[in-house]
Design a protein around this motif. Structure first.
Motif, PDB file in Angstrom:
ATOM      1  N   ALA A 112       0.830  -1.206   0.000  1.00 32.44           N
ATOM      2  CA  ALA A 112       0.000   0.000   0.000  1.00 32.44           C
ATOM      3  C   ALA A 112       0.865   1.256   0.000  1.00 32.44           C
ATOM      4  CB  ALA A 112      -0.933  -0.002   1.210  1.00 32.44           C
ATOM      5  N   ALA A 113       1.946   1.235   0.772  1.00 34.66           N
ATOM      6  CA  ALA A 113       2.848   2.389   0.807  1.00 34.66           C
ATOM      7  C   ALA A 113       3.450   2.655  -0.562  1.00 34.66           C
ATOM      8  CB  ALA A 113       3.960   2.172   1.836  1.00 34.66           C
ATOM      9  N   ASN A 114       3.660   1.598  -1.335  1.00 33.38           N
ATOM     10  CA  ASN A 114       4.185   1.756  -2.691  1.00 33.38           C
ATOM     11  C   ASN A 114       3.124   2.340  -3.630  1.00 33.38           C
ATOM     12  OD1 ASN A 114       6.457   1.171  -4.592  1.00 33.38           O
ATOM     13  ND2 ASN A 114       4.862  -0.025  -5.585  1.00 33.38           N
ATOM     14  N   ASN A 115       1.846   2.123  -3.299  1.00 33.36           N
ATOM     15  CA  ASN A 115       0.757   2.534  -4.184  1.00 33.36           C
ATOM     16  C   ASN A 115       0.096   3.852  -3.811  1.00 33.36           C
ATOM     17  OD1 ASN A 115       1.002   0.201  -5.739  1.00 33.36           O
ATOM     18  ND2 ASN A 115      -0.325  -0.949  -4.377  1.00 33.36           N
ATOM     19  N   VAL A 116       0.282   4.313  -2.588  1.00 30.61           N
ATOM     20  CA  VAL A 116      -0.414   5.511  -2.116  1.00 30.61           C
ATOM     21  C   VAL A 116       0.588   6.640  -1.940  1.00 30.61           C
ATOM     22  CG1 VAL A 116      -1.843   6.503  -0.294  1.00 30.61           C
ATOM     23  CG2 VAL A 116      -2.150   4.099  -0.947  1.00 30.61           C
ATOM     24  N   GLU A 117       0.364   7.708  -2.657  1.00 25.57           N
ATOM     25  CA  GLU A 117       1.224   8.884  -2.573  1.00 25.57           C
ATOM     26  C   GLU A 117       1.207   9.435  -1.155  1.00 25.57           C
ATOM     27  OE1 GLU A 117       3.992  11.217  -4.163  1.00 25.57           O
ATOM     28  OE2 GLU A 117       2.854   9.852  -5.424  1.00 25.57           O
ATOM     29  N   GLY A 118       2.378   9.764  -0.641  1.00 25.46           N
ATOM     30  CA  GLY A 118       2.473  10.362   0.674  1.00 25.46           C
ATOM     31  C   GLY A 118       2.610   9.372   1.821  1.00 25.46           C
ATOM     32  N   VAL A 119       2.534   8.081   1.527  1.00 27.13           N
ATOM     33  CA  VAL A 119       2.732   7.052   2.558  1.00 27.13           C
ATOM     34  C   VAL A 119       4.033   6.353   2.222  1.00 27.13           C
ATOM     35  CG1 VAL A 119       1.822   4.955   3.603  1.00 27.13           C
ATOM     36  CG2 VAL A 119       0.259   6.748   2.857  1.00 27.13           C
ATOM     37  N   ASP A 120       4.899   6.219   3.210  1.00 28.42           N
ATOM     38  CA  ASP A 120       6.178   5.595   2.923  1.00 28.42           C
ATOM     39  C   ASP A 120       6.460   4.429   3.855  1.00 28.42           C
ATOM     40  OD1 ASP A 120       6.863   6.833   5.301  1.00 28.42           O
ATOM     41  OD2 ASP A 120       8.226   8.267   4.381  1.00 28.42           O
ATOM     42  N   ALA A 121       7.542   3.741   3.567  1.00 27.10           N
ATOM     43  CA  ALA A 121       7.933   2.568   4.336  1.00 27.10           C
ATOM     44  C   ALA A 121       8.226   2.927   5.787  1.00 27.10           C
ATOM     45  CB  ALA A 121       9.142   1.897   3.693  1.00 27.10           C
ATOM     46  N   ALA A 122       8.696   4.134   6.033  1.00 28.10           N
ATOM     47  CA  ALA A 122       8.994   4.543   7.411  1.00 28.10           C
ATOM     48  C   ALA A 122       7.729   4.541   8.260  1.00 28.10           C
ATOM     49  CB  ALA A 122       9.647   5.924   7.415  1.00 28.10           C
ATOM     50  N   ALA A 123       6.613   4.959   7.683  1.00 30.49           N
ATOM     51  CA  ALA A 123       5.338   4.952   8.419  1.00 30.49           C
ATOM     52  C   ALA A 123       4.906   3.524   8.729  1.00 30.49           C
ATOM     53  CB  ALA A 123       4.257   5.665   7.614  1.00 30.49           C
ATOM     54  N   VAL A 124       5.114   2.616   7.774  1.00 29.35           N
ATOM     55  CA  VAL A 124       4.767   1.214   7.996  1.00 29.35           C
ATOM     56  C   VAL A 124       5.675   0.623   9.069  1.00 29.35           C
ATOM     57  CG1 VAL A 124       4.560  -1.072   6.939  1.00 29.35           C
ATOM     58  CG2 VAL A 124       3.899   0.967   5.639  1.00 29.35           C
ATOM     59  N   ASN A 125       6.972   0.900   8.969  1.00 28.51           N
ATOM     60  CA  ASN A 125       7.920   0.426   9.987  1.00 28.51           C
ATOM     61  C   ASN A 125       7.513   0.907  11.378  1.00 28.51           C
ATOM     62  OD1 ASN A 125       9.952  -1.201   8.762  1.00 28.51           O
ATOM     63  ND2 ASN A 125      10.765   0.624   7.776  1.00 28.51           N
ATOM     64  N   ALA A 126       7.204   2.188  11.491  1.00 29.61           N
ATOM     65  CA  ALA A 126       6.841   2.756  12.791  1.00 29.61           C
ATOM     66  C   ALA A 126       5.571   2.101  13.345  1.00 29.61           C
ATOM     67  CB  ALA A 126       6.650   4.267  12.668  1.00 29.61           C
ATOM     68  N   ALA A 127       4.573   1.908  12.480  1.00 30.25           N
ATOM     69  CA  ALA A 127       3.330   1.273  12.930  1.00 30.25           C
ATOM     70  C   ALA A 127       3.578  -0.161  13.375  1.00 30.25           C
ATOM     71  CB  ALA A 127       2.292   1.310  11.812  1.00 30.25           C
ATOM     72  N   ALA A 128       4.382  -0.887  12.601  1.00 34.28           N
ATOM     73  CA  ALA A 128       4.675  -2.287  12.937  1.00 34.28           C
ATOM     74  C   ALA A 128       5.457  -2.374  14.250  1.00 34.28           C
ATOM     75  CB  ALA A 128       5.445  -2.950  11.805  1.00 34.28           C
ATOM     76  N   GLU A 129       6.425  -1.500  14.415  1.00 32.58           N
ATOM     77  CA  GLU A 129       7.210  -1.504  15.655  1.00 32.58           C
ATOM     78  C   GLU A 129       6.341  -1.135  16.855  1.00 32.58           C
ATOM     79  OE1 GLU A 129      10.493   1.093  14.790  1.00 32.58           O
ATOM     80  OE2 GLU A 129      11.451  -0.393  13.483  1.00 32.58           O
ATOM     81  N   SER A 130       5.426  -0.185  16.663  1.00 38.06           N
ATOM     82  CA  SER A 130       4.556   0.222  17.775  1.00 38.06           C
ATOM     83  C   SER A 130       3.587  -0.894  18.172  1.00 38.06           C
ATOM     84  CB  SER A 130       3.780   1.486  17.419  1.00 38.06           C
ATOM     85  OG  SER A 130       2.739   1.195  16.510  1.00 38.06           O
ATOM     86  N   GLN A 131       3.338  -1.823  17.247  1.00 41.96           N
ATOM     87  CA  GLN A 131       2.455  -2.948  17.543  1.00 41.96           C
ATOM     88  C   GLN A 131       3.253  -4.202  17.909  1.00 41.96           C
ATOM     89  OE1 GLN A 131      -0.751  -3.246  14.637  1.00 41.96           O
ATOM     90  NE2 GLN A 131      -0.776  -1.030  14.457  1.00 41.96           N
ATOM     91  N   ASN A 132       4.524  -3.976  18.237  1.00 42.99           N
ATOM     92  CA  ASN A 132       5.418  -5.046  18.713  1.00 42.99           C
ATOM     93  C   ASN A 132       5.587  -6.201  17.724  1.00 42.99           C
ATOM     94  OD1 ASN A 132       5.924  -3.715  21.189  1.00 42.99           O
ATOM     95  ND2 ASN A 132       3.963  -4.450  21.947  1.00 42.99           N
ATOM     96  N   ILE A 133       5.581  -5.875  16.450  1.00 42.00           N
ATOM     97  CA  ILE A 133       5.867  -6.888  15.436  1.00 42.00           C
ATOM     98  C   ILE A 133       7.382  -7.006  15.353  1.00 42.00           C
ATOM     99  CG2 ILE A 133       5.660  -7.470  12.987  1.00 42.00           C
ATOM    100  CD1 ILE A 133       2.920  -6.059  13.055  1.00 42.00           C
ATOM    101  N   PRO A 134       7.911  -8.224  15.457  1.00 38.53           N
ATOM    102  CA  PRO A 134       9.371  -8.404  15.469  1.00 38.53           C
ATOM    103  C   PRO A 134      10.043  -7.842  14.215  1.00 38.53           C
ATOM    104  CG  PRO A 134       8.251 -10.422  16.105  1.00 38.53           C
ATOM    105  CD  PRO A 134       7.196  -9.477  15.616  1.00 38.53           C
ATOM    106  N   SER A 135      11.255  -7.313  14.395  1.00 35.48           N
ATOM    107  CA  SER A 135      11.978  -6.673  13.295  1.00 35.48           C
ATOM    108  C   SER A 135      12.271  -7.645  12.157  1.00 35.48           C
ATOM    109  CB  SER A 135      13.264  -6.033  13.793  1.00 35.48           C
ATOM    110  OG  SER A 135      14.100  -7.003  14.384  1.00 35.48           O
ATOM    111  N   ASP A 136      12.487  -8.940  12.456  1.00 37.88           N
ATOM    112  CA  ASP A 136      12.729  -9.894  11.370  1.00 37.88           C
ATOM    113  C   ASP A 136      11.469 -10.096  10.527  1.00 37.88           C
ATOM    114  OD1 ASP A 136      11.626 -11.238  13.632  1.00 37.88           O
ATOM    115  OD2 ASP A 136      12.285 -13.173  12.838  1.00 37.88           O
ATOM    116  N   VAL A 137      10.297 -10.024  11.142  1.00 44.34           N
ATOM    117  CA  VAL A 137       9.036 -10.129  10.397  1.00 44.34           C
ATOM    118  C   VAL A 137       8.855  -8.894   9.520  1.00 44.34           C
ATOM    119  CG1 VAL A 137       6.519 -10.226  10.626  1.00 44.34           C
ATOM    120  CG2 VAL A 137       7.959 -11.641  12.102  1.00 44.34           C
ATOM    121  N   ILE A 138       9.190  -7.726  10.057  1.00 47.48           N
ATOM    122  CA  ILE A 138       9.085  -6.478   9.295  1.00 47.48           C
ATOM    123  C   ILE A 138      10.026  -6.517   8.089  1.00 47.48           C
ATOM    124  CG2 ILE A 138       9.437  -3.973   9.355  1.00 47.48           C
ATOM    125  CD1 ILE A 138       8.732  -4.133  12.388  1.00 47.48           C
TER     126      ILE A 138
END
Length: 189
Positions: A112-138
């Motif tokens: 989705a970040a690749n398809n939606v203007e203004g959304v980047d991988a950093a936002a996805v990383n931050a959301a995943a980290e805030s939800q305690n998703i392990p870094s290897d899964v990310i």
């Protein structure tokens, strides 16, 4: 020990989220829109069905679950939800609950970040980290999304990297104005 505690807390929170009570009106609306989404033959139609569910005021968790149950690809659901001004973190939480796989959910968000203007991988990383998703899964999800989108630069925002790549391919090479003409010979004077 910390991981075990984190897993226990997440497991306790999941049933409450999954068992969220919805009104009969919400369930009826979701059923109607689910049938509409299931009848779609194009991704644009599916995205429109997801956006209608959001505009109807249905809870995001119900929207995502309904769309996934209707057969809409997870990445398309995530893209449509983000395009409907839902936050990356909320979409990730709803998607993770719907598909019961953090890696699939995070991959969908990177797509989705690749398809939606203004959304980047950093936002996805931050959301995943805030939800305690392990870094290897990310990291694995980021690699998977790069393979799915053909975008080797998984840190790009929107589809800018693809646009720039296409622009570079369409430009004619420049030639040094002082170089001899191609195929010509220089004769001595």
């Amino acid at each position: 020990m910390r991981k075990l505690l984190t897993i226990a807390v997440m497991a306790a929170a999941m049933p409450a989220f999954a068992a969220e009570e919805y009104t009969q009106a919400q369930l009826n609306e979701a059923a109607t829109l689910k049938a509409e989404a299931a009848a779609c033959e194009t991704s644009a139609c599916e995205a429109e069905a997801v956006q209608k569910m959001i505009e109807a005021g249905l809870p995001l968790a119900l929207v995502v679950q309904t769309a996934v149950d209707a057969g809409v690809p997870v990445a398309d659901v995530a893209t449509a939800a983000i395009q409907s001004n839902q936050s990356v973190a909320d979409v990730l939480a709803a998607t993770t609950a719907a598909v019961d796989s953090p890696e699939v959910a995070v991959t969908a968000l990177f797509v989705a970040a690749n398809n939606v203007e203004g959304v980047d991988a950093a936002a996805v990383n931050a959301a995943a980290e805030s939800q305690n998703i392990p870094s290897d899964v990310i990291a694995s999800a980021q690699e998977s999304s790069a393979a799915l989108t053909g975008n080797s630069d998984a840190t790009a925002s929107g589809n800018d990297s693809n646009t720039n790549q296409n622009q570079n391919q369409n430009q004619e090479p420049t030639q040094d104005p002082n170089a001899p003409a191609p195929g010509g010979s220089i004769s001595p004077v």
